[in-house]
Design a protein around this motif. Structure first.
Motif, mmCIF file in Angstrom:
data_model
loop_
_atom_site.group_PDB
_atom_site.id
_atom_site.type_symbol
_atom_site.label_atom_id
_atom_site.label_comp_id
_atom_site.label_asym_id
_atom_site.label_seq_id
_atom_site.Cartn_x
_atom_site.Cartn_y
_atom_site.Cartn_z
ATOM 1 N N SER A 30 -12.953 -13.116 -1.164
ATOM 2 C CA SER A 30 -11.903 -13.771 -0.375
ATOM 3 C C SER A 30 -10.568 -13.310 -0.961
ATOM 4 C CB SER A 30 -12.018 -15.289 -0.501
ATOM 5 O OG SER A 30 -11.659 -15.690 -1.808
ATOM 6 N N MET A 88 -11.854 -5.450 0.904
ATOM 7 C CA MET A 88 -12.777 -6.265 1.682
ATOM 8 C C MET A 88 -13.640 -5.451 2.652
ATOM 9 S SD MET A 88 -10.079 -9.352 2.258
ATOM 10 C CE MET A 88 -10.768 -10.924 1.807
ATOM 11 N N ARG A 145 -4.580 -0.250 -8.653
ATOM 12 C CA ARG A 145 -3.393 -0.976 -9.115
ATOM 13 C C ARG A 145 -3.691 -2.415 -9.486
ATOM 14 N NH1 ARG A 145 0.712 1.076 -4.416
ATOM 15 N NH2 ARG A 145 1.053 3.161 -5.254
ATOM 16 N N LEU A 196 4.599 -10.275 4.900
ATOM 17 C CA LEU A 196 3.263 -10.796 4.570
ATOM 18 C C LEU A 196 2.260 -10.589 5.693
ATOM 19 C CD1 LEU A 196 4.129 -14.106 2.707
ATOM 20 C CD2 LEU A 196 3.116 -12.030 1.743
ATOM 21 N N SER A 236 -8.029 -4.413 -9.817
ATOM 22 C CA SER A 236 -8.983 -5.336 -9.192
ATOM 23 C C SER A 236 -10.364 -4.719 -8.968
ATOM 24 C CB SER A 236 -8.452 -5.781 -7.831
ATOM 25 O OG SER A 236 -7.222 -6.408 -7.994
ATOM 26 N N ILE A 237 -11.357 -5.601 -8.874
ATOM 27 C CA ILE A 237 -12.700 -5.189 -8.457
ATOM 28 C C ILE A 237 -12.871 -5.646 -7.010
ATOM 29 C CG2 ILE A 237 -15.178 -5.700 -8.740
ATOM 30 C CD1 ILE A 237 -14.194 -4.022 -11.024
ATOM 31 N N ARG A 288 8.546 -0.689 -6.295
ATOM 32 C CA ARG A 288 9.364 -1.858 -5.966
ATOM 33 C C ARG A 288 9.507 -2.704 -7.225
ATOM 34 N NH1 ARG A 288 6.578 -6.564 -3.247
ATOM 35 N NH2 ARG A 288 6.191 -6.705 -5.462
ATOM 36 N N VAL A 341 0.337 -13.877 -5.562
ATOM 37 C CA VAL A 341 0.780 -14.226 -4.197
ATOM 38 C C VAL A 341 1.799 -15.367 -4.228
ATOM 39 C CG1 VAL A 341 -1.166 -13.434 -2.812
ATOM 40 C CG2 VAL A 341 -1.286 -15.673 -3.895
ATOM 41 N N CYS A 375 -9.062 -12.155 -5.716
ATOM 42 C CA CYS A 375 -8.113 -11.308 -6.457
ATOM 43 C C CYS A 375 -6.783 -12.011 -6.660
ATOM 44 C CB CYS A 375 -7.906 -9.990 -5.723
ATOM 45 S SG CYS A 375 -9.435 -9.056 -5.570
ATOM 46 N N HIS A 376 -6.540 -13.064 -5.892
ATOM 47 C CA HIS A 376 -5.278 -13.826 -6.028
ATOM 48 C C HIS A 376 -5.652 -15.276 -6.275
ATOM 49 C CE1 HIS A 376 -3.064 -10.327 -4.601
ATOM 50 N NE2 HIS A 376 -3.955 -10.220 -3.616
HETATM 51 C C1 HEM Z 1 -1.297 -7.000 -3.073
HETATM 52 C C2 HEM Z 1 -2.276 -10.919 -0.389
HETATM 53 C C3 HEM Z 1 -6.972 -9.733 -0.679
HETATM 54 C C4 HEM Z 1 -5.932 -6.996 -4.508
HETATM 55 C C5 HEM Z 1 -1.139 -8.141 -2.331
HETATM 56 C C6 HEM Z 1 0.125 -8.713 -1.920
HETATM 57 C C7 HEM Z 1 -0.146 -9.836 -1.192
HETATM 58 C C8 HEM Z 1 -1.580 -9.963 -1.122
HETATM 59 C C9 HEM Z 1 0.859 -10.782 -0.545
HETATM 60 C C10 HEM Z 1 1.501 -8.122 -2.211
HETATM 61 C C11 HEM Z 1 2.203 -8.879 -3.302
HETATM 62 C C12 HEM Z 1 3.412 -8.158 -3.797
HETATM 63 O O1 HEM Z 1 3.681 -7.034 -3.384
HETATM 64 O O2 HEM Z 1 4.129 -8.719 -4.649
HETATM 65 C C13 HEM Z 1 -3.632 -10.826 -0.104
HETATM 66 C C14 HEM Z 1 -4.331 -11.547 0.961
HETATM 67 C C15 HEM Z 1 -5.637 -11.176 0.902
HETATM 68 C C16 HEM Z 1 -5.773 -10.274 -0.230
HETATM 69 C C17 HEM Z 1 -3.680 -12.501 1.949
HETATM 70 C C18 HEM Z 1 -6.762 -11.541 1.823
HETATM 71 C C19 HEM Z 1 -6.656 -11.171 3.137
HETATM 72 C C20 HEM Z 1 -7.106 -8.998 -1.836
HETATM 73 C C21 HEM Z 1 -8.378 -8.645 -2.431
HETATM 74 C C22 HEM Z 1 -8.076 -7.875 -3.526
HETATM 75 C C23 HEM Z 1 -6.628 -7.733 -3.574
HETATM 76 C C24 HEM Z 1 -9.751 -9.097 -1.941
HETATM 77 C C25 HEM Z 1 -9.019 -7.260 -4.537
HETATM 78 C C26 HEM Z 1 -10.190 -6.702 -4.176
HETATM 79 C C27 HEM Z 1 -4.616 -6.654 -4.359
HETATM 80 C C28 HEM Z 1 -3.974 -5.538 -5.052
HETATM 81 C C29 HEM Z 1 -2.645 -5.506 -4.600
HETATM 82 C C30 HEM Z 1 -2.488 -6.633 -3.679
HETATM 83 C C31 HEM Z 1 -4.636 -4.586 -6.057
HETATM 84 C C32 HEM Z 1 -1.601 -4.469 -4.954
HETATM 85 C C33 HEM Z 1 -1.912 -3.204 -4.153
HETATM 86 C C34 HEM Z 1 -0.763 -2.220 -4.082
HETATM 87 O O3 HEM Z 1 0.370 -2.559 -4.368
HETATM 88 O O4 HEM Z 1 -1.035 -1.078 -3.674
HETATM 89 N N1 HEM Z 1 -2.166 -8.929 -1.837
HETATM 90 N N2 HEM Z 1 -4.529 -10.057 -0.780
HETATM 91 N N3 HEM Z 1 -6.086 -8.456 -2.552
HETATM 92 N N4 HEM Z 1 -3.696 -7.285 -3.553
HETATM 93 FE FE1 HEM Z 1 -4.108 -8.709 -2.241
#
Ligand code: HEM
Ligand code: HEM
Length: 345
Positions: free
Chosen positions: A73, A138, A101, A124, A91-92, A268, A106, A77-78
């Protein structure tokens, strides 16, 4: 005896140095020129907030069936019970794959002017569609997401009450809308906000000295605004390149978004809200100690070797950005039916 003497001498030197840096009398006014306290209601652009959408978004945030494996979900990761991140270098995700990364928190992400380390999503809502479909996160498809939520009557009802004007509201677009609205509630007012809002006692003398240093040294030239970051883009290594483990060569940051050579290794500026509870640091997640992260910023971004005392004070100030996290009740999620797509490995 000698050890005791040395310890006392060190303590005295530290105490003198602590007293020596006076707190500027107009510190709040100076700070308000650069930072802003959290507003009471965050704005999610082009996406009017309603209680129904927030409730749906919360269910979706915690629902692992948003991923094709049924394992991940957003909260995997958050994790909202920790710092809104996963406390891992990177992350895994799907099939135990390791991403490239570090997962940012969040909490307060609604105030970032763009999302992701390279700013590739404008808000968002645009962001939320990324992880759902990303192969290493996912690994789902829009079609399967729609099929999944259409198969559960309780979700059908929730989508209809969240988007009453739409005949067919179960879409990836609306999944993203609801998630963005829920994330807009994940804000954490901190002692620093109380200080900006006029409460002199909200932060102590060491935090105030740290704040003064944060401004004087130039940290606030990049980490500014309501999120102390989340706005501009800068090279990681503006003055001096970080070591290759902290800045891996294969991740060129914003260059992948713009294709402009000057954007190589540009990222950023991250928000520093809750930074004390979101180790490890940097997009590579290679640094676990906040003191070390601050020292690296001194050399790489400012070309300055910060002293241990300066680092201590800046870190004390950064602790004043740890906010009150919202109380969250784990949502009870709708049950699958025979038509719900089965998890994929
Ligand atoms: C980045 C939300 C699922 C890992 C982000 C950010 C948000 C977010 C808002 C950007 C935050 C920022 O830039 O300061 C969400 C939501 C998810 C979700 C709503 C579900 C739909 C996941 C999952 C993982 C994950 C399942 C791990 C498997 C990451 C990573 C980043 C990230 C590694 C940074 C990626 C990058 O900058 O290239 N997520 N996330 N997220 N999230 Fe999630
Ligand atoms: C990252 C603090 C100065 C731009 C960070 C992080 C911290 C920090 C703690 C890691 C945040 C995280 O991983 O969640 C500071 C302090 C500074 C300072 C205390 C002053 C001593 C600056 C300046 C700039 C800047 C002057 C712009 C020229 C950035 C960028 C990152 C970052 C781009 C992300 C690096 C990456 O991981 O790719 N800062 N910062 N910082 N800061 Fe600073």
């Amino acid at each position: 005896m000698k050890i005791l003497f040395t310890a006392v001498a060190v303590a005295l030197v530290a105490a003198t140095a602590f007293a020596a840096q006076s707190i500027p009398p107009n510190l709040r006014e100076t700070a308000l020129a650069t930072f802003k306290p959290l507003p009471f209601t965050p704005a999610v652009t082009n996406n009017p907030i309603t209680p129904e959408k927030i409730a749906l978004g919360k269910a979706l945030f915690f629902d692992p069936r948003l991923s094709s494996s049924g394992v991940f979900s957003c909260n995997s990761c958050h994790n909202l019970a920790t710092g809104g991140d996963d406390n891992r270098e990177t992350s895994i995700g799907h099939g135990w794959q390791k991403g490239q990364r570090n997962a940012p928190t969040v909490f307060n992400s609604v105030f970032n002017k763009s999302q992701f380390w390279d700013g590739r999503a404008e808000d968002l809502k645009a962001q939320a569609k990324g992880p759902i479909q990303a192969g290493v996160e996912m690994a789902n498809t829009p079609h399967r997401v729609v099929e999944t939520f259409k198969s559960m009557p309780q979700y059908v009802e929730w989508f209809h009450s969240a988007f009453p004007e739409e005949a067919d509201p179960i879409t990836l677009e609306n999944v993203a809308n609801a998630l963005a609205d829920y994330e807009g509630t994940l804000v954490t007012p901190a002692p620093f906000d109380a200080f900006l809002n006029g409460d002199d006692t909200a932060i102590g003398p060491e935090e105030k000295q740290g704040l003064a240093l944060f401004i004087e040294k130039g940290c606030s030239s990049c980490h500014s605004g309501v999120n102390l970051g989340g706005e501009g883009y800068y090279p990681f290594g503006l003055v001096e390149k970080p070591t290759a483990d902290v800045l891996p060569e294969n991740d060129k940051g914003r260059f992948a978004v713009t294709n402009v050579p000057e954007d190589s290794y540009v990222f950023r500026v991250p928000s520093l809200r809750n930074v004390a509870i979101t180790a490890p640091y940097f997009h590579s997640g290679k640094v676990w100690d906040l003191r070390e992260a601050v020292a690296i910023m001194g050399t790489t971004q400012l070309g300055q070797e910060l002293t241990q005392i300066e680092i201590d004070r800046i870190v004390a100030y950064l602790h004043s950005l740890t906010g009150k996290r919202p109380e969250i009740t784990y949502p009870i999620l709708p049950t699958e039916t025979p038509t719900t797509p089965r998890p994929r490995s």
